[in-house]
Write a protein that holds these residues in place. Structure first.
Motif, mmCIF file in Angstrom:
data_model
loop_
_atom_site.group_PDB
_atom_site.id
_atom_site.type_symbol
_atom_site.label_atom_id
_atom_site.label_comp_id
_atom_site.label_asym_id
_atom_site.label_seq_id
_atom_site.Cartn_x
_atom_site.Cartn_y
_atom_site.Cartn_z
ATOM 1 N N THR A 1 40.630 0.638 25.695
ATOM 2 C CA THR A 1 41.340 1.844 25.268
ATOM 3 C C THR A 1 41.728 2.684 26.475
ATOM 4 N N ASN A 2 40.790 2.833 27.413
ATOM 5 C CA ASN A 2 41.056 3.630 28.616
ATOM 6 C C ASN A 2 42.017 2.931 29.555
ATOM 7 N N GLU A 3 41.942 1.603 29.619
ATOM 8 C CA GLU A 3 42.923 0.857 30.419
ATOM 9 C C GLU A 3 44.343 1.126 29.951
ATOM 10 N N ILE A 4 44.549 1.073 28.638
ATOM 11 C CA ILE A 4 45.889 1.316 28.094
ATOM 12 C C ILE A 4 46.331 2.735 28.406
ATOM 13 N N ALA A 5 45.428 3.695 28.198
ATOM 14 C CA ALA A 5 45.782 5.102 28.425
ATOM 15 C C ALA A 5 46.254 5.335 29.853
ATOM 16 N N GLN A 6 45.466 4.894 30.827
ATOM 17 C CA GLN A 6 45.807 5.186 32.226
ATOM 18 C C GLN A 6 46.979 4.337 32.709
ATOM 19 N N TYR B 1 45.403 8.157 21.415
ATOM 20 C CA TYR B 1 44.414 7.606 22.344
ATOM 21 C C TYR B 1 43.651 6.443 21.724
ATOM 22 N N TYR B 2 43.146 6.608 20.497
ATOM 23 C CA TYR B 2 42.338 5.559 19.868
ATOM 24 C C TYR B 2 43.273 4.497 19.273
ATOM 25 N N VAL B 3 43.656 3.532 20.095
ATOM 26 C CA VAL B 3 44.723 2.603 19.707
ATOM 27 C C VAL B 3 44.235 1.374 18.948
ATOM 28 N N PHE B 4 42.969 0.977 19.113
ATOM 29 C CA PHE B 4 42.514 -0.272 18.503
ATOM 30 C C PHE B 4 41.995 -0.102 17.085
ATOM 31 N N ASN B 5 41.501 1.068 16.756
ATOM 32 C CA ASN B 5 41.010 1.334 15.412
ATOM 33 C C ASN B 5 41.334 2.774 15.048
ATOM 34 N N ASP B 6 41.278 3.030 13.760
ATOM 35 C CA ASP B 6 41.538 4.399 13.308
ATOM 36 C C ASP B 6 40.245 5.211 13.392
ATOM 37 N N PHE B 7 39.798 5.441 14.623
ATOM 38 C CA PHE B 7 38.575 6.201 14.844
ATOM 39 C C PHE B 7 38.779 7.663 14.428
ATOM 40 N N LYS B 8 37.714 8.290 13.978
ATOM 41 C CA LYS B 8 37.730 9.729 13.773
ATOM 42 C C LYS B 8 37.196 10.375 15.044
ATOM 43 N N GLU B 9 37.907 11.377 15.523
ATOM 44 C CA GLU B 9 37.516 11.977 16.808
ATOM 45 C C GLU B 9 36.084 12.507 16.781
ATOM 46 N N GLU B 10 35.675 13.079 15.655
ATOM 47 C CA GLU B 10 34.321 13.643 15.616
ATOM 48 C C GLU B 10 33.259 12.544 15.715
ATOM 49 N N ASP B 11 33.597 11.326 15.262
ATOM 50 C CA ASP B 11 32.643 10.219 15.348
ATOM 51 C C ASP B 11 32.472 9.737 16.779
ATOM 52 N N LEU B 12 33.473 10.000 17.610
ATOM 53 C CA LEU B 12 33.447 9.510 18.981
ATOM 54 C C LEU B 12 33.486 10.665 19.978
ATOM 55 N N ALA B 13 32.961 11.807 19.542
ATOM 56 C CA ALA B 13 33.078 13.007 20.367
ATOM 57 C C ALA B 13 32.425 12.859 21.725
ATOM 58 N N VAL B 14 31.309 12.158 21.787
ATOM 59 C CA VAL B 14 30.618 11.990 23.062
ATOM 60 C C VAL B 14 30.770 10.576 23.583
ATOM 61 N N GLY B 15 30.555 9.589 22.755
ATOM 62 C CA GLY B 15 30.670 8.203 23.202
ATOM 63 C C GLY B 15 30.249 7.271 22.097
ATOM 64 N N VAL B 16 30.320 5.966 22.356
ATOM 65 C CA VAL B 16 29.998 4.994 21.325
ATOM 66 C C VAL B 16 28.569 4.489 21.421
ATOM 67 N N ARG B 17 27.820 4.924 22.382
ATOM 68 C CA ARG B 17 26.446 4.470 22.526
ATOM 69 C C ARG B 17 25.465 5.611 22.227
ATOM 70 N N GLU B 18 24.355 5.277 21.639
ATOM 71 C CA GLU B 18 23.340 6.290 21.404
ATOM 72 C C GLU B 18 22.761 6.761 22.735
ATOM 73 N N GLY B 19 22.385 7.999 22.790
ATOM 74 C CA GLY B 19 21.728 8.520 23.983
ATOM 75 C C GLY B 19 22.677 8.920 25.097
ATOM 76 N N VAL B 20 24.002 8.965 24.811
ATOM 77 C CA VAL B 20 24.958 9.362 25.846
ATOM 78 C C VAL B 20 24.938 10.880 25.980
ATOM 79 N N GLU B 21 24.804 11.342 27.198
ATOM 80 C CA GLU B 21 24.776 12.784 27.429
ATOM 81 C C GLU B 21 26.203 13.307 27.586
ATOM 82 N N GLU B 22 26.423 14.479 27.064
ATOM 83 C CA GLU B 22 27.746 15.081 27.166
ATOM 84 C C GLU B 22 27.989 15.573 28.596
ATOM 85 N N ASP B 23 29.182 15.323 29.112
ATOM 86 C CA ASP B 23 29.579 15.753 30.451
ATOM 87 C C ASP B 23 30.332 17.077 30.319
#
Length: 470
Positions: free
Chosen positions: A249-254, A160-182
């Protein structure tokens, strides 16, 4: 031509799938407010790329969306729709906001010599396409319904994370501060394809769908608009670096889940325009727009020039001092062109033309190095080529740079030879220019009034200062 491909993280030779033709997609603006000059840096560099591809003889079809629904204030699929936020702010309908700021965006583009793409498609005109693709993703097992919304299931992807070698735990909720979990999501990286009325009852724009009345998510829009106009395969996708995750990233996925094959070969990302306090945005600091530059006496094309002096893959720091430095160097460049205009006679020296042209194309073939392309203009002016050859080269270069170099030099020459304007007026005009440069706008207004009292009007235009008899 070699371009840096964000997907492979290396420079690659740019080879379109179909010989001689390029399919190009650009993420367009979310039209809830004016574009700030940071947004416009991306469009300037994408415009330069498109024009250089055409310059080399390629047939480019460029498509851009207008986001007039679905882009939320958070990348984590939470918060208000930005369009609804703009409508509340100005007490207008969403469509009134969309039309006003779409027109304002293209007016800014015009001032910056940014070409309008071949196809411009608002998201609200493609609802049927969004629904059709989402239905297919559900059928193929890549999407699911939960809590009244339709989500893309990222766990079904090999990567899924195609542009960088992101760690899933670092992006568990989102890339912006204050993002609420859905809590509806099966996986924290999943994203919304369609929102229903169960989540946003105050949403103004809603459509019927197989899952209830609602509206599309932001990411599905670009995939569908691209496929609608450019087909199943895309050569080149452009955007600001902040769109790489999660939007691109989401464009590529879908897209690849829907199509069943690789979608886009080359990804072109422009880095941020920063201020001394960090990334430029609409929500902090001075809201820097093209109109504000004009109000402060700057020619918008000097801002284009300022952007071209830096490589698109380097962050660029905007300060008024840096812009003033660009004004100085731009004016010096125009001053060097002016003497060449006086002698247009003679024939073009083809050998010298080809030699100097090669330095220009070599610069742009090397990952769109616009700074070296500007240097190539100076090389022409310093060369021993005759005036006809120099003018022909500058005119040709400006098909890509789009700085109105010769037109500006012609207007500057005409301004300097206005023998019928009294010296007293000309001196006041120079004093006013200095006052504006020093940001002493009260003094500039006072001097303008003195000029008017002498029977003349002074105003700033895209080509420079104009002096007219009242």
């Amino acid at each position: 031509m070699h371009l840096y491909n964000s997907l492979t993280r290396k420079k690659e030779e740019f080879i379109p799938r179909e010989a001689g033709k390029v399919s190009m997609y650009t993420c367009g603006p979310t039209v809830y407010h004016y574009a700030h000059i940071g947004n416009l840096r991306s469009y300037i560099m994408e415009d330069t790329l498109e024009k250089y591809l055409r310059f080399t003889g390629l047939d480019v079809k460029r498509v851009m969306n207008i986001t007039d629904v679905g882009h939320l204030t958070s990348d984590g699929d939470t918060g208000d729709d930005k369009m609804l936020k703009g409508a509340k702010r100005e007490k207008k309908t969403v469509m009134e906001i969309a039309k006003f700021y779409t027109d304002a965006f293209f007016e800014d583009c015009k001032k910056l010599n940014i070409k309008t793409p071949d196809v411009v498609e608002p998201a609200t005109s493609c609802i049927d396409e969004f629904i059709r693709v989402i239905e297919s993703l559900i059928e193929k097992g890549f999407a699911y319904e939960a809590g009244g919304n339709i989500y893309f299931d990222t766990s079904k992807l090999e990567k899924y994370y195609v542009f960088n070698d992101f760690k899933e735990e670092d992006l568990a909720v989102g890339v912006r501060e204050g993002v609420e979990e859905d809590g509806n999501k099966k996986n924290k990286a999943d994203f919304v394809l369609w929102f229903t009325k169960s989540k946003f009852d105050d949403q103004e724009l809603k459509w019927d769908s197989p899952w209830g009345i609602g509206y599309p998510g932001w990411h599905i829009e670009c995939s569908c608009i691209s496929m609608k106009h450019l087909g199943e395969y895309l050569d080149l996708h452009c955007g600001g670096i902040d769109n790489a995750f999660p939007h691109h990233t989401n464009e590529i996925a879908q897209s690849e889940a829907y199509l069943g094959h690789e979608w886009c070969n080359y990804w072109f990302h422009v880095l941020h325009l920063n201020t001394n306090s960090g990334k430029m945005s609409k929500s902090k600091g001075e809201f820097l727009t093209v109109s504000l530059l004009e109000e402060k006496g700057y020619n918008p094309l000097v801002y284009r020039y300022f952007c071209l002096l830096s490589h698109y893959r380097k962050s660029l720091v905007f300060t008024w001092e840096n812009l003033d430095n660009a004004v100085t160097t731009f004016n010096k460049l125009i001053a060097k062109i002016k003497p060449v205009l006086s002698d247009r006679s003679g024939e073009i020296d083809s050998a010298e033309y080809d030699r100097l042209m090669k330095s220009f194309t070599d610069a742009l073939d090397n990952d769109l190095n616009t700074s070296l392309a500007i240097t190539a203009v100076y090389d022409v002016l310093k060369s021993k080529a005759n005036s006809a050859t120099k003018l022909a080269l500058i005119e040709k270069f400006d098909e890509v740079l789009c700085l109105d170099l010769i037109k500006t030099a012609e207007n500057a020459e005409a301004e300097n030879t206005s023998a019928d304007i009294p010296n007293e007026v000309l001196e006041l005009v120079e004093q006013r220019k200095l006052a504006r440069k020093e940001k002493n706008f009260a003094l500039a207004d006072e001097i303008r009034d003195k000029i008017a009292a002498l029977g003349y009007e002074v105003k700033e235009t895209r080509q420079g200062t104009e002096i007219n008899k009242i």
